[in-house]
Design a protein around this motif. Structure first.
Motif: not given
Length: 277
Positions: A171, A259-260, A262-267
């Motif tokens: 991520g 979680l990390v 998924h969040r960084l992928e969205r970013t």
């Protein structure tokens, strides 16, 4: 009309197919890179013997062979597993393959999980070489290698926990570029503070607590040493934070990794940086 950029076959590909394809691809890469695997199967056992001889002042001491073997197995596993996933993901990012993957209906979770399983399997040859070397060295010195089936529990905990760590690193590389140094420097951290060479009980209390909490291999190595060297049971390990933490820590690290990532992928998607490195 179907063009060469269309992906009608992938549109019907399900979660299970995507997962299986990534596992198969990882195993093919392992087979194609057999020379590198063979080199690691030689260098890690040599490194293991050199460490034992260094600690034993030039001798292969019985009381060092098994503890160091357990620690090196954990170190080799996290090194192989994390690096295989990270460098494979980074290679896809640099070559543009990763950006193309996100243009297909394939679920990214299935792809990442498939790579994790392939990396776990890819670490087994090196781990097996260390175990074989340790068993031979112990036999040559007239000793025996202890074994208990319960040691498979901390081994599974190490595998799951390192998957969580690999997800975090993958991520991070989507958003923050040039982080290879983190993976390289982390190996030294695992060796020093992960209980691989020095038991956690010999570290300062705060350092041991931090290792048990944050380093995926630390609780598993400590438990494996207690089981094999001290004859402890899973419910009465005698050291560490007990069976509950051995089971809980990898689940927490795995959840954190998901979680990390998924969040960084969205970013990365929002910034449009999936194909830029």
């Amino acid at each position: 009309m179907t063009t060469m950029l269309s992906v009608p076959a992938l549109a019907s590909t399900g979660w299970g197919d995507a997962f299986a394809n990534e596992v198969a691809k990882g195993l093919r890469d392992l087979r194609n890179g057999w020379r590198a695997v063979l080199a690691e199967m030689i260098t890690f056992p040599v490194f293991y013997l050199l460490i034992v001889m260094f600690m034993g002042r030039g001798r292969l001491l019985d009381d060092l062979l098994v503890p160091v073997m357990i620690g090196l197995v954990g170190l080799a596993f996290i090194h192989e597993q994390v690096n295989r996933v990270f460098w494979g993901y980074l290679g896809d990012l640099q070559s543009g393959v990763l950006e193309q993957t996100y243009l297909t209906p394939l679920p990214s979770a299935a792809i990442v999980l498939g790579r994790q399983v392939a990396a776990v399997l890819g670490a087994l040859p090196v781990v097996g070489a260390i175990l074989a070397t340790g068993c031979i060295a112990v036999a040559v010195t007239g000793g025996t290698v202890p074994f208990a089936w319960s040691v498979l529990v901390p081994a599974a905990a190490i595998a799951i926990g390192t998957c969580g760590l690999a997800l975090v690193l993958c991520g991070l590389t989507l958003v923050y570029k040039r982080i290879e140094s983190i993976t390289q420097a982390s190996v030294a951290l695992y060796a020093i503070a992960g209980g691989t060479l020095v038991p956690l009980s010999e570290l300062p209390a705060w350092a041991a607590a931090a290792s048990r909490a944050l380093i995926p291999v630390a609780p598993g190595i400590e438990a494996a040493q207690a089981i094999l060297l001290d004859g402890a049971t899973l419910t009465d390990l005698g050291t560490g934070w007990g069976l509950g933490w051995i089971l809980l820590q990898p689940l927490l690290l795995g959840a954190l990794g998901v979680l990390v990532f998924h969040r960084l992928e969205r970013t990365a998607k929002a910034r449009g940086t999936l194909g830029r490195y």
